[in-house]
Design a protein around this motif. Structure first.
Motif, PDB file in Angstrom:
ATOM      1  N   GLN A 130     -15.716   7.900 -10.527  1.00  0.00           N
ATOM      2  CA  GLN A 130     -15.467   6.870  -9.746  1.00  0.00           C
ATOM      3  C   GLN A 130     -15.414   5.625 -10.716  1.00  0.00           C
ATOM      4  OE1 GLN A 130     -18.101   5.970  -6.649  1.00  0.00           O
ATOM      5  NE2 GLN A 130     -16.848   4.406  -5.652  1.00  0.00           N
ATOM      6  N   HIS A 174     -12.560   5.694 -13.004  1.00  0.00           N
ATOM      7  CA  HIS A 174     -11.212   5.225 -12.456  1.00  0.00           C
ATOM      8  C   HIS A 174     -10.977   3.757 -11.915  1.00  0.00           C
ATOM      9  CE1 HIS A 174      -7.823   5.852  -9.503  1.00  0.00           C
ATOM     10  NE2 HIS A 174      -8.485   5.000  -8.884  1.00  0.00           N
ATOM     11  N   ILE A 175     -12.300   3.052 -11.694  1.00  0.00           N
ATOM     12  CA  ILE A 175     -12.275   1.671 -11.325  1.00  0.00           C
ATOM     13  C   ILE A 175     -12.045   0.969 -12.649  1.00  0.00           C
ATOM     14  CG2 ILE A 175     -13.753  -0.225 -11.036  1.00  0.00           C
ATOM     15  CD1 ILE A 175     -14.816   1.477  -8.761  1.00  0.00           C
ATOM     16  N   GLY A 200      -8.096   0.815 -11.988  1.00  0.00           N
ATOM     17  CA  GLY A 200      -7.997  -0.591 -11.566  1.00  0.00           C
ATOM     18  C   GLY A 200      -7.959  -1.516 -12.024  1.00  0.00           C
ATOM     19  N   ASN A 201      -8.385  -1.697 -13.368  1.00  0.00           N
ATOM     20  CA  ASN A 201      -8.381  -2.874 -14.143  1.00  0.00           C
ATOM     21  C   ASN A 201      -7.820  -2.796 -15.365  1.00  0.00           C
ATOM     22  OD1 ASN A 201     -10.217  -4.717 -12.572  1.00  0.00           O
ATOM     23  ND2 ASN A 201     -11.422  -2.691 -12.502  1.00  0.00           N
TER      24      ASN A 201
END
Length: 65
Positions: free
Chosen positions: A13, A16-17, A21-22
């Motif tokens: 997780q 993934h972030i 995400g970034n």
């Protein structure tokens, strides 16, 4: 950009972030035993969440193997 805090998250997780995400593509995963947290959970990151970082900067994620 401001680095999110991923301490306490499962490794997948957190990755993934940071990556999806970034746009942080330079995430280094480091196995570091820590009996205080469950296996697979991030217990430290460098730089810490909240720091300003560049998109190509290395972010080190320490997890309990």
């Amino acid at each position: 950009m401001t680095l999110p805090d991923v301490v306490g998250m499962p490794w997948d997780q957190a990755n993934h972030i940071l990556v999806m995400g970034n746009g942080l593509v330079n995430v280094k995963k480091i196995a570091e035993p820590n009996p205080a947290v469950p296996a697979g959970v991030v217990h430290r990151q460098e730089p810490e969440g909240g720091w300003r970082v560049t998109l190509d900067q290395e972010v080190r994620i320490y997890y309990n193997p």
